[in-house]
Scaffold this motif. Structure first.
Motif, mmCIF file in Angstrom:
data_model
loop_
_atom_site.group_PDB
_atom_site.id
_atom_site.type_symbol
_atom_site.label_atom_id
_atom_site.label_comp_id
_atom_site.label_asym_id
_atom_site.label_seq_id
_atom_site.Cartn_x
_atom_site.Cartn_y
_atom_site.Cartn_z
ATOM 1 N N UNK A 241 0.831 -1.212 0.000
ATOM 2 C CA UNK A 241 0.000 0.000 0.000
ATOM 3 C C UNK A 241 0.860 1.253 0.000
ATOM 4 N N UNK A 242 1.910 1.242 0.827
ATOM 5 C CA UNK A 242 2.712 2.450 1.015
ATOM 6 C C UNK A 242 3.683 2.707 -0.127
ATOM 7 N N UNK A 243 4.272 1.645 -0.696
ATOM 8 C CA UNK A 243 5.318 1.826 -1.701
ATOM 9 C C UNK A 243 4.826 1.664 -3.133
ATOM 10 N N UNK A 244 3.721 0.941 -3.343
ATOM 11 C CA UNK A 244 3.245 0.673 -4.696
ATOM 12 C C UNK A 244 1.874 1.297 -4.946
ATOM 13 N N UNK A 245 0.828 0.625 -4.468
ATOM 14 C CA UNK A 245 -0.546 1.070 -4.706
ATOM 15 C C UNK A 245 -1.441 0.326 -3.722
ATOM 16 N N UNK A 246 -2.550 0.920 -3.289
ATOM 17 C CA UNK A 246 -3.446 0.206 -2.373
ATOM 18 C C UNK A 246 -3.881 -1.162 -2.888
ATOM 19 N N UNK A 247 -4.053 -1.295 -4.211
ATOM 20 C CA UNK A 247 -4.449 -2.592 -4.751
ATOM 21 C C UNK A 247 -3.343 -3.626 -4.562
ATOM 22 N N UNK A 248 -2.076 -3.222 -4.736
ATOM 23 C CA UNK A 248 -0.956 -4.146 -4.524
ATOM 24 C C UNK A 248 -0.932 -4.622 -3.077
ATOM 25 N N UNK A 249 -1.186 -3.699 -2.151
ATOM 26 C CA UNK A 249 -1.238 -4.084 -0.750
ATOM 27 C C UNK A 249 -2.373 -5.053 -0.478
ATOM 28 N N UNK A 250 -3.537 -4.760 -1.057
ATOM 29 C CA UNK A 250 -4.674 -5.664 -0.857
ATOM 30 C C UNK A 250 -4.367 -7.052 -1.400
ATOM 31 N N UNK A 251 -3.807 -7.127 -2.608
ATOM 32 C CA UNK A 251 -3.521 -8.425 -3.216
ATOM 33 C C UNK A 251 -2.542 -9.218 -2.361
ATOM 34 N N UNK A 252 -1.542 -8.532 -1.801
ATOM 35 C CA UNK A 252 -0.591 -9.209 -0.919
ATOM 36 C C UNK A 252 -1.290 -9.724 0.336
ATOM 37 N N UNK A 253 -2.091 -8.864 0.948
ATOM 38 C CA UNK A 253 -2.790 -9.277 2.161
ATOM 39 C C UNK A 253 -3.759 -10.411 1.906
ATOM 40 N N UNK A 254 -4.503 -10.324 0.809
ATOM 41 C CA UNK A 254 -5.456 -11.368 0.460
ATOM 42 C C UNK A 254 -4.733 -12.692 0.191
ATOM 43 N N UNK A 255 -3.636 -12.631 -0.548
ATOM 44 C CA UNK A 255 -2.867 -13.845 -0.824
ATOM 45 C C UNK A 255 -2.316 -14.465 0.441
ATOM 46 N N UNK A 256 -1.840 -13.620 1.358
ATOM 47 C CA UNK A 256 -1.306 -14.129 2.620
ATOM 48 C C UNK A 256 -2.395 -14.793 3.445
ATOM 49 N N UNK A 257 -3.528 -14.127 3.554
ATOM 50 C CA UNK A 257 -4.610 -14.651 4.399
ATOM 51 C C UNK A 257 -5.121 -15.993 3.875
ATOM 52 N N UNK A 258 -5.430 -16.074 2.576
ATOM 53 C CA UNK A 258 -5.990 -17.325 2.050
ATOM 54 C C UNK A 258 -4.933 -18.429 2.019
ATOM 55 N N UNK A 259 -3.686 -18.065 1.655
ATOM 56 C CA UNK A 259 -2.629 -19.072 1.598
ATOM 57 C C UNK A 259 -2.290 -19.621 2.962
ATOM 58 N N UNK A 260 -2.161 -18.749 3.927
ATOM 59 C CA UNK A 260 -1.791 -19.206 5.263
ATOM 60 C C UNK A 260 -2.956 -19.851 6.006
ATOM 61 N N UNK A 261 -4.174 -19.497 5.640
ATOM 62 C CA UNK A 261 -5.308 -20.218 6.214
ATOM 63 C C UNK A 261 -5.284 -21.667 5.735
ATOM 64 N N UNK A 262 -4.961 -21.872 4.452
ATOM 65 C CA UNK A 262 -4.801 -23.238 3.945
ATOM 66 C C UNK A 262 -3.656 -23.947 4.660
ATOM 67 N N UNK A 263 -2.580 -23.220 4.927
ATOM 68 C CA UNK A 263 -1.455 -23.806 5.658
ATOM 69 C C UNK A 263 -1.866 -24.231 7.066
ATOM 70 N N UNK A 264 -2.647 -23.390 7.727
ATOM 71 C CA UNK A 264 -3.116 -23.729 9.076
ATOM 72 C C UNK A 264 -3.915 -25.027 9.060
ATOM 73 N N UNK A 265 -4.794 -25.160 8.064
ATOM 74 C CA UNK A 265 -5.589 -26.380 7.965
ATOM 75 C C UNK A 265 -4.696 -27.589 7.699
#
Length: 413
Positions: free
Chosen positions: A78-102
């Motif tokens: 969000x801070x260095x690129x664009x709010x959408x880039x930050x969202x995509x990173x956060x979304x990827x982390x949340x869904x990927x790591x939720x799968x990892x938790x399972x």
């Protein structure tokens, strides 16, 4: 806005990083990686994954020191690129790591009680969430104990297997060649991704500009050394085909070495290791959700911080609920590939963000080159994963991007 409490020093941050990384690679990933790359290919893939993880760690440490708050690459993008880039990173982390938790929870169930793996997995998620809800200090303390136990178990495996290593078994590359090495490296990256947990805890670290740059490479270096030793031992004792087929490779190493009585100890150690991974994973995902909720990229109700324990309790409870659903309906197969794909995209955005920080002349190593290599490496490994994992990973990322576009359109209408 509610703030988290800064309680973690360098040792605590390193321990949380070790707890996040140790276990996933040693007890889960070596078999599939050996099947993809072969014997010598496995070691090459491990070195490649470790190098890309180093690039990512360097970029993450620079960014976390500049932006010492919860959220990791979600904030940096969000801070260095664009709010959408930050969202995509956060979304990827949340869904990927939720799968990892399972996946980690199901692994605990498979080791402890194979006949009731799902039930044990659900109980493990509940227990670990209860620990995290007591505060990050409790998380660091519990993780320190788990790491100590795991290191002891891994030392037993290494010492037991070392006398039985055959150098002939370290040869061999899978028929897929370079493609197989890249696939294996992508899978093995799953084992290194835990150092991000240090960055996502940035708002709870004392002197983050000093602590994070020291803790991240230190934790990564220790884990890489351990993985290399155990990879050589596992390959040297079992050989390529046997390692690829083994459901519990380190337990198999001890059994082949002629000490079947220690197999139960290794299985218990695996359970402890994966519990440590799950403990830190749930904490990291919860804090990324906290950061996204603060900026209304997720429901604002998830931004609450407990007034006494200073943890994002609603976010952590939401993660636990989703993990329990995945545990009840899914299985461990494919979860590693899916998680690796989305998390590699997360780190690609981290490296792209680091490129926007500019040069640092005082550094002996050109950090801009490291960030560029990390960016390219993450994208190459992401598309080199099994086809099903690539389609699922990028499909979920596209779904999140569509939701972001719809919300943005509604807000600006």
């Amino acid at each position: 806005m509610d703030q988290l409490s800064r309680r973690l020093g360098v040792p605590d941050a390193v321990v949380i990083g070790l707890g996040s990384m140790l276990g996933a690679g040693v007890f889960v990933v070596f078999g599939p990686a050996a099947a993809a790359a072969g014997g010598a290919g496995l070691l090459a893939a491990l070195a490649l994954a470790g190098f890309i993880a180093y690039c990512n760690a360097t970029s993450s440490a620079r960014l976390a020191a500049r932006y010492p708050e919860s959220g990791g690459t979600y904030v940096y993008g969000r801070e260095r690129l664009h709010p959408f880039a930050g969202f995509l990173a956060g979304w990827g982390f949340v869904v990927g790591k939720t799968a990892s938790c399972a996946a980690m929870a199901l692994t605990i169930g498979a080791y402890l009680w194979p006949g009731r793996a799902r039930l044990v997995a659900v109980l493990a998620v509940v227990a670990v969430t209860a620990v995290n809800l007591r505060g990050v200090g409790k998380t660091a303390t519990a993780t320190r104990v788990l790491v100590g136990i795991v290191l002891t178990i891994l030392a037993v495996v290494a010492v037991t297997g070392a006398p039985h290593v055959s150098l002939d078994r370290l040869d061999g590359v899978a028929e897929t060649g370079i493609r197989g090495v890249l696939t294996a490296a992508g899978l093995l990256f799953f084992a290194f991704a835990g150092y991000a947990r240090i960055a996502t805890l940035g708002e709870e670290v004392r002197e983050p500009e000093r602590t994070i740059p020291r803790a991240v490479p230190l934790a990564l270096g220790v884990v890489l050394a351990i993985y290399l030793v155990l990879a050589v031992v596992a390959l040297g004792v079992l050989g390529e085909q046997r390692l690829a087929a083994a459901a519990a490779p380190l337990a198999e190493v001890v059994r082949v070495a002629g000490l079947p009585g220690l197999v139960w100890l290794v299985r218990a150690g695996a359970t402890v290791a994966v519990t440590g991974v799950l403990l830190s994973l749930l904490a990291g995902v919860g804090r990324t959700i906290l950061a996204m909720a603060r900026r209304r990229d997720l429901p604002g109700v998830l931004a609450a911080v407990h007034p006494r324990h200073k943890v994002p309790h609603r976010a952590e409870l939401a993660v636990a609920a989703v993990v329990i659903v995945v545990v009840a309906l899914g299985d461990v197969r494919g979860a590693i590939g899916f998680s690796s794909c989305t998390v590699l995209v997360y780190y690609a955005i981290a490296n792209a963000s680091a490129l926007r920080l500019g040069r640092e002349p005082a550094r002996k190593v050109p950090v801009q080159l490291i960030a560029a290599l990390g960016l390219v490496g993450c994208l190459v490994l992401a598309v080199s994963l099994p086809v099903a994992s690539v389609l699922a990973g990028f499909g979920v990322l596209a779904l999140g991007a569509l939701g972001y576009a719809v919300r943005h359109t509604v807000r600006t209408a």
